[in-house]
Design an enzyme around this catalytic site. Structure first.
Site, PDB file in Angstrom:
ATOM      1  N   LYS A  30      18.695  62.893  -1.841  1.00 42.15           N
ATOM      2  CA  LYS A  30      17.305  62.521  -2.126  1.00 42.15           C
ATOM      3  C   LYS A  30      16.362  63.704  -2.332  1.00 42.15           C
ATOM      4  CE  LYS A  30      17.105  57.915  -1.976  1.00 42.15           C
ATOM      5  NZ  LYS A  30      16.492  57.096  -3.041  1.00 42.15           N
ATOM      6  N   SER A  63      26.837  59.899  -0.843  1.00 46.74           N
ATOM      7  CA  SER A  63      25.423  60.178  -1.093  1.00 46.74           C
ATOM      8  C   SER A  63      24.637  60.608   0.134  1.00 46.74           C
ATOM      9  CB  SER A  63      24.748  58.940  -1.700  1.00 46.74           C
ATOM     10  OG  SER A  63      24.830  57.853  -0.807  1.00 46.74           O
TER      11      SER A  63
END
Length: 405
Positions: free
Chosen positions: A54, A306
């Site tokens: 992110k 992720s």
């Protein structure tokens, strides 16, 4: 029709992120490859700064703000990973950040976000409720809202992962990307479709919050009827309009995996790959293990991990559940006479069967007990389902009744 992000925007984001993000490693996984029959590699964004991908999009978005926008500060909503990305990105660029998170957001993610210097406000029971409150705050205060996925700069920033993949795995055949709102999937698809249009691109959602398959089929954003999954990082009820447009034009398929499959993937990654990955980050591996995504044996398949920001308590729960599923941890309930030496006899039998006792508890007040009996609950480490079956047979053969724990 939504205007798609171009690969030049992704290249510009890569330049802006130089010195900010890590080029995370791609690791071969023989364990997973052997299970699914192919060359499987893991893109370890769980080792990225803030513990997830992110930071890529958040930093690039804030870097493109005007001086006036920077003075007004930024606001975002997140279940945790975007929150940390925005908090660190804002700190690195001297911008004030306010972050709205669901009330049940994992404490490690809340603490980390505060540690990066952001003001954290816990609002709502789901990400979507936190998002609504964050949008209201932005409108009231004039702060710039940094969307977690549905913005061109966010997509461009996340797309830098796709550029890295092409440098690290030039013969890439398939990429499997976990999907919440779709920012990472959209960005990776932009990079790969422009530079390697032959690469197969598959998205993976949690079944308890899987809005993309129906939305892609319908041609419009459709909210998932539920938002119930252990993968809080991808628990998003509705795709973004922009990310959906990218997925429909650039992505081959989006599939869904259930929580049990995700939990198995988390445990496998921990045990065999020595990688701590949160449930959202393990969704792609779950899709391979469950057969939702078939591996092409002729070329490498890369799965994006992720994020690695998992609550230790959840990790403990998942490990215990995973061991139970594999027959390596079992809880049994039986009764013994309430006389001296009976527990010792039971434990000796377990030792003879090579079961490792990790917990024992006594109960005298169960309604099903006869006078003079004690219930014993045993927590045991075992060596697989065959061992558990042999253990049950030995106990019942010696007169110990077994009940569901």
């Amino acid at each position: 029709m939504e205007q798609l992000v171009g690969v030049e925007a992704v290249r510009a984001a890569q330049a802006s992120l130089r010195g900010v993000i890590e080029t995370t490693p791609v690791e071969h996984s023989r364990a997973i490859g052997d299970l699914v029959g192919g060359d499987v590699r893991l893109k370890c964004e769980n080792l990225q700064r803030t513990g997830s991908f992110k930071l890529r999009g958040a930093h690039h978005r804030i870097a493109r703000l005007s001086d006036d926008e920077r003075r007004r500060g930024v606001v975002c909503a997140s279940a945790g990973n975007h929150a940390q990305g925005v908090a660190l990105a804002a700190k690195l660029q001297g911008v004030r950040a306010t972050v709205f998170m669901p009330r049940e957001a994992p404490l490690p993610k809340v603490d980390a976000t505060q540690g990066y210097g952001a003001e954290v406000r816990l609002e709502g029971d789901t990400f979507d409720e936190a998002l609504a409150t964050a949008l209201e705050h932005a409108q009231e205060t004039g702060s710039v809202f940094v969307h977690p996925f549905d913005h061109p700069d966010i997509i461009a920033g996340q797309g830098t992962l796709g550029l890295e993949l092409l440098e690290q795995v030039p013969d890439l055949g398939t990429v499997v990307v976990c999907v919440g709102g779709g920012g990472l999937l959209a960005g990776v698809a932009v990079a790969l479709r422009a530079l390697r249009p032959d690469v197969r691109i598959i998205g993976v959602q949690a079944a308890g919050s899987a809005s993309f398959p129906a939305s892609m089929a319908a041609g419009e954003a459709i909210a998932s009827p539920t938002c119930d999954t252990i993968a809080d990082g991808i628990a998003v009820k509705r795709p973004g309009e922009l990310t959906l447009a990218h997925a429909r034009q650039l992505v081959d398929e989006v599939v869904a995996v259930d929580d049990e499959e995700i939990a198995r993937a988390v445990v496998l990654l921990l045990e065999r790959a020595k990688l701590v990955v949160e449930p959202a980050g393990a969704a792609g591996v779950a899709a391979l293990l469950s057969g939702r995504v078939e591996v092409d044996a002729s070329s490498p398949t890369v799965v994006t991990l992720s994020g690695g920001n998992i609550d230790p308590l959840m990790l403990q729960h998942l490990v215990t559940g995973g061991l139970t599923t594999e027959g390596r941890y079992v809880t049994l309930r039986t009764q013994v006479p309430d006389t001296p030496g009976q527990l010792s006899r039971l434990l000796r039998l377990l030792g003879d069967q090579r079961a490792n006792v990790v917990g024992v508890s006594h109960h005298r007040l169960e309604h099903r007990l006869r006078l003079g009996q004690v219930e014993v609950v045993l927590e045991l480490e075992t060596r697989g389902h065959d061992h558990v079956a042999a253990l049950r047979s030995a106990l019942e053969g010696e007169g110990y009744p077994l009940h569901r724990a």
